[in-house]
Design a protein around this motif. Sequence first.
Motif, PDB file in Angstrom:
ATOM      1  N   VAL A   7      24.950  48.811  60.012  1.00 41.66           N
ATOM      2  CA  VAL A   7      25.901  48.706  61.123  1.00 41.66           C
ATOM      3  C   VAL A   7      27.018  49.717  60.915  1.00 41.66           C
ATOM      4  N   ARG A   8      27.383  50.414  61.987  1.00 44.38           N
ATOM      5  CA  ARG A   8      28.405  51.455  61.907  1.00 44.38           C
ATOM      6  C   ARG A   8      29.690  51.015  62.600  1.00 44.38           C
ATOM      7  N   TYR A   9      30.800  51.511  62.062  1.00 45.01           N
ATOM      8  CA  TYR A   9      32.109  51.058  62.524  1.00 45.01           C
ATOM      9  C   TYR A   9      33.078  52.224  62.698  1.00 45.01           C
ATOM     10  N   LEU A  10      34.040  52.019  63.600  1.00 45.43           N
ATOM     11  CA  LEU A  10      35.256  52.818  63.647  1.00 45.43           C
ATOM     12  C   LEU A  10      36.319  52.012  62.921  1.00 45.43           C
ATOM     13  N   SER A  11      36.864  52.558  61.839  1.00 41.49           N
ATOM     14  CA  SER A  11      37.847  51.847  61.030  1.00 41.49           C
ATOM     15  C   SER A  11      39.166  52.602  61.043  1.00 41.49           C
ATOM     16  N   LEU A  12      40.257  51.883  61.233  1.00 39.50           N
ATOM     17  CA  LEU A  12      41.605  52.466  61.293  1.00 39.50           C
ATOM     18  C   LEU A  12      42.481  51.799  60.245  1.00 39.50           C
ATOM     19  N   SER A  13      43.419  52.543  59.705  1.00 43.08           N
ATOM     20  CA  SER A  13      44.351  51.952  58.749  1.00 43.08           C
ATOM     21  C   SER A  13      45.691  52.647  58.842  1.00 43.08           C
ATOM     22  N   THR A  14      46.731  51.906  58.535  1.00 43.90           N
ATOM     23  CA  THR A  14      48.080  52.455  58.508  1.00 43.90           C
ATOM     24  C   THR A  14      48.930  51.605  57.572  1.00 43.90           C
ATOM     25  N   GLN A  15      49.964  52.206  56.995  1.00 42.77           N
ATOM     26  CA  GLN A  15      50.840  51.463  56.084  1.00 42.77           C
ATOM     27  C   GLN A  15      52.035  50.905  56.846  1.00 42.77           C
ATOM     28  N   VAL A  16      52.436  49.688  56.483  1.00 43.28           N
ATOM     29  CA  VAL A  16      53.664  49.103  57.024  1.00 43.28           C
ATOM     30  C   VAL A  16      54.517  48.630  55.855  1.00 43.28           C
ATOM     31  N   ARG A  60      69.494  46.204  47.368  1.00 43.19           N
ATOM     32  CA  ARG A  60      69.148  45.309  46.264  1.00 43.19           C
ATOM     33  C   ARG A  60      67.841  44.541  46.478  1.00 43.19           C
ATOM     34  N   LEU A  61      67.353  44.459  47.690  1.00 40.37           N
ATOM     35  CA  LEU A  61      66.132  43.703  47.947  1.00 40.37           C
ATOM     36  C   LEU A  61      64.933  44.639  47.998  1.00 40.37           C
ATOM     37  N   SER A  62      63.878  44.226  47.344  1.00 44.17           N
ATOM     38  CA  SER A  62      62.703  45.089  47.249  1.00 44.17           C
ATOM     39  C   SER A  62      61.915  45.106  48.553  1.00 44.17           C
ATOM     40  N   GLN A  63      61.148  46.156  48.712  1.00 42.88           N
ATOM     41  CA  GLN A  63      60.261  46.284  49.861  1.00 42.88           C
ATOM     42  C   GLN A  63      58.834  45.927  49.457  1.00 42.88           C
ATOM     43  N   GLN A  64      58.085  45.424  50.430  1.00 41.77           N
ATOM     44  CA  GLN A  64      56.665  45.171  50.224  1.00 41.77           C
ATOM     45  C   GLN A  64      55.884  46.137  51.112  1.00 41.77           C
ATOM     46  N   HIS A  65      54.916  46.813  50.523  1.00 48.62           N
ATOM     47  CA  HIS A  65      54.110  47.776  51.262  1.00 48.62           C
ATOM     48  C   HIS A  65      52.698  47.211  51.448  1.00 48.62           C
ATOM     49  N   TYR A  66      52.235  47.263  52.675  1.00 46.17           N
ATOM     50  CA  TYR A  66      50.896  46.775  52.986  1.00 46.17           C
ATOM     51  C   TYR A  66      50.142  47.824  53.794  1.00 46.17           C
ATOM     52  N   ALA A  67      48.833  47.772  53.675  1.00 51.43           N
ATOM     53  CA  ALA A  67      47.976  48.561  54.560  1.00 51.43           C
ATOM     54  C   ALA A  67      47.390  47.611  55.591  1.00 51.43           C
ATOM     55  N   LEU A  68      47.484  47.999  56.850  1.00 52.58           N
ATOM     56  CA  LEU A  68      46.818  47.254  57.917  1.00 52.58           C
ATOM     57  C   LEU A  68      45.520  47.969  58.247  1.00 52.58           C
ATOM     58  N   ALA A  69      44.453  47.231  58.348  1.00 52.79           N
ATOM     59  CA  ALA A  69      43.156  47.811  58.680  1.00 52.79           C
ATOM     60  C   ALA A  69      42.567  47.061  59.859  1.00 52.79           C
ATOM     61  N   LEU A  70      42.061  47.794  60.816  1.00 49.83           N
ATOM     62  CA  LEU A  70      41.379  47.162  61.937  1.00 49.83           C
ATOM     63  C   LEU A  70      40.315  48.116  62.455  1.00 49.83           C
ATOM     64  N   GLY A  71      39.384  47.566  63.196  1.00 48.51           N
ATOM     65  CA  GLY A  71      38.341  48.420  63.733  1.00 48.51           C
ATOM     66  C   GLY A  71      37.314  47.621  64.491  1.00 48.51           C
ATOM     67  N   CYS A  72      36.242  48.291  64.876  1.00 47.91           N
ATOM     68  CA  CYS A  72      35.214  47.663  65.690  1.00 47.91           C
ATOM     69  C   CYS A  72      33.871  48.322  65.390  1.00 47.91           C
ATOM     70  N   GLU A  73      32.808  47.679  65.848  1.00 51.09           N
ATOM     71  CA  GLU A  73      31.496  48.303  65.753  1.00 51.09           C
ATOM     72  C   GLU A  73      31.474  49.536  66.659  1.00 51.09           C
ATOM     73  N   ILE A  74      30.658  50.514  66.291  1.00 50.35           N
ATOM     74  CA  ILE A  74      30.705  51.813  66.944  1.00 50.35           C
ATOM     75  C   ILE A  74      30.340  51.720  68.423  1.00 50.35           C
ATOM     76  N   SER A  75      29.604  50.686  68.823  1.00 52.49           N
ATOM     77  CA  SER A  75      29.241  50.535  70.229  1.00 52.49           C
ATOM     78  C   SER A  75      30.445  50.255  71.112  1.00 52.49           C
ATOM     79  N   TYR A  76      31.562  49.823  70.511  1.00 56.05           N
ATOM     80  CA  TYR A  76      32.790  49.565  71.262  1.00 56.05           C
ATOM     81  C   TYR A  76      33.817  50.677  71.076  1.00 56.05           C
ATOM     82  N   ALA A  77      33.482  51.729  70.366  1.00 56.19           N
ATOM     83  CA  ALA A  77      34.466  52.743  69.976  1.00 56.19           C
ATOM     84  C   ALA A  77      35.120  53.418  71.171  1.00 56.19           C
TER      85      ALA A  77
END
Length: 472
Positions: free
Chosen positions: A377-386, A394-411
Motif C-alpha cells: 500500500v502506498r501513501y502520501l505522508s506529511l510531517s512538520t514540527q510544532v 524559565r519554562l522549557s519548550q516541548q518539540h513534537y513532529a506532527l505526521a499525517l497522510g493518506c493512501e495514494i488513491s486520495y492524494a
Amino acid sequence: MAVGKLYIGRKVRDLRLENRATQAQFAERIGISVSYLNQIENNQRPVSAAVLLSLAEKFKIDLADLSAGEGDRLLSALTETLTDPIFEPFSTSLQELKLITQNAPGLAHALIACHQAYRHNSEQLASIDQTLGRASGVFENTPYEEVRDFFHFVDNYIHEIDLKAEKLATELGIGDTDLNPALTAFLEREYGVRIVRSTRDDDMIRAYDHQARVLTLNAYLPASTRDFQIAMQIAQLHAADSIDQVAKQAGFRTSEAMEICKIGLHNYFAGALILPYRKFMQAARDVRHDIDLLSLRFGASLEQVCHRLSTLQRPGLKGVPIFFARIDRAGNITKRHSAAKLQFARFGAACPLWNAHQAFEMPGRIIRQLAETPDGVRYLSLSTQVTKGGRGFRLSQQHYALALGCEISYADAFVYADGLDLTNKAAFDPIGISCRICERTKCASRAMPPLKGRLVIDHENRAILPYGLREN
C-alpha cells in the motif's frame, strides 16, 4: 494495485438482523439466493459489486460504511500480538486472522488484552523493582492504555458528542465569526462563568472555581490554546450528561480509566466545537487539506487541525481516511490514530525511514514523502514540527513532529501532492510499521531484528547489519 476481495459477512448479518428479516426475506430483497447469502454471512464468499450496490440501494446505506470499520485496526493489532515469540509454535495465515477479526472480533480483543497483560508481567519481572512483590501478580492494561484502545476501536469518532458539538457551533456561528467572543459570551450568558487571566509564572494552563464560577487562564497562552480551553470548559458544563453516558457505556474496568476517558471526551467535544464537522470538512475540501489555511480559517493550531482531520468518520458523511500521529524527539508516538490502512505499532518506536523524524531537522517546513509499506500500500505522508510550552525564559519548550497522510488513491485531495510523480514506483520510500514486526529482510536502518525473523550469522562476512535475515 488490485483491490482485495471484500468479506463483510458480520456486517451483512447485522444489517439483516437490524431489519428483522430472515435469510430468505433478506436474500429476496437484494436479489440473490439464500445459499449465497448464507455463504456471505459466514465469510465463505466475498461480496460482489452487484450485491454491494443492491445493499446500498435497498437499505439506503453508504458503501464506505460497509467496507470500512475497525477491521484493519483490529487485524493490525492482532497481527502484531501474534508476532510475539511465545506464539511461534502456532502458525497462522493472514486469511485465518481476517476470518477471526471478521467473525469473532470479541475473541480477537480478548487475545490482545491477554497479551498486553502478559507483557506487563514480563516487564515488571525484568525490571526487578519494588512492584515485583505486589500480591495479585496480575497486571492488566493501565487505565491510560484502556482509554487509548477505546478511542482506537471506535475509529476516534464519537457520534453523539460530535453532533451535540456541531449543533452548538451552528447556534454560535462558529466558522463564520470570531471564535473567542462567541465562546466567551456563551459561557457567561448560559452558565454565568467569567474568564480571567493569570500572570503566574508557572505551568498552570487553566483553573476552574465552580463555586465562584470563574475560569482562570494563563495570560501567556497562544490564542488557539486559550480558545480550546474555553471550549473544554463548555464541554464540562454543556455536554456533561452525554459524556458521562458514553464513558459509562464503554465498560471500563476501573474508575481511573473512566475519568481519563471523560477528559478525552471533553477534549473531543472541544475540538468538534471549534472545528464543526460539516463546515470543517467542506473547508478542507475547498483548500485541498492545506493545514495552514485551515488553521488560519478556524483560529486553531496545526495540531488541532491535523487531529480533527483524522476524526472525520461520520457514517454517511466520511472525509478522506487520514492517519495522524504526534511524535516526540525520542521517537515515542504520544498521539496516534489512523482511519487509513496504515496502523501504528502498539509497542516500540516508529520506522526510522518515516519522514516524521526529519521534521525536527527542518522546523517550520512541511515535509512530503511518498512511502510504501510491506503490504504494497502506498501513501502520501506529511510531517512538520510544532513547539509547545516555553512561556518565557524559565519554562522549557516541548518539540513534537506532527505526521499525517493518506493512501495514494486520495492524494489528489491534498495540495501537497502537487508536483509529485505519483506513478513512479521508484519515488516511493519503503517504510514499515516498526522494526520489531517489519517484514523487510534488507533494511540498513533496522534498530532490531524482527521478533519472528530467523537470523543468519556469518562470521566471515559482514554487511551493514551484523546479521542476515532468512527470507520465508
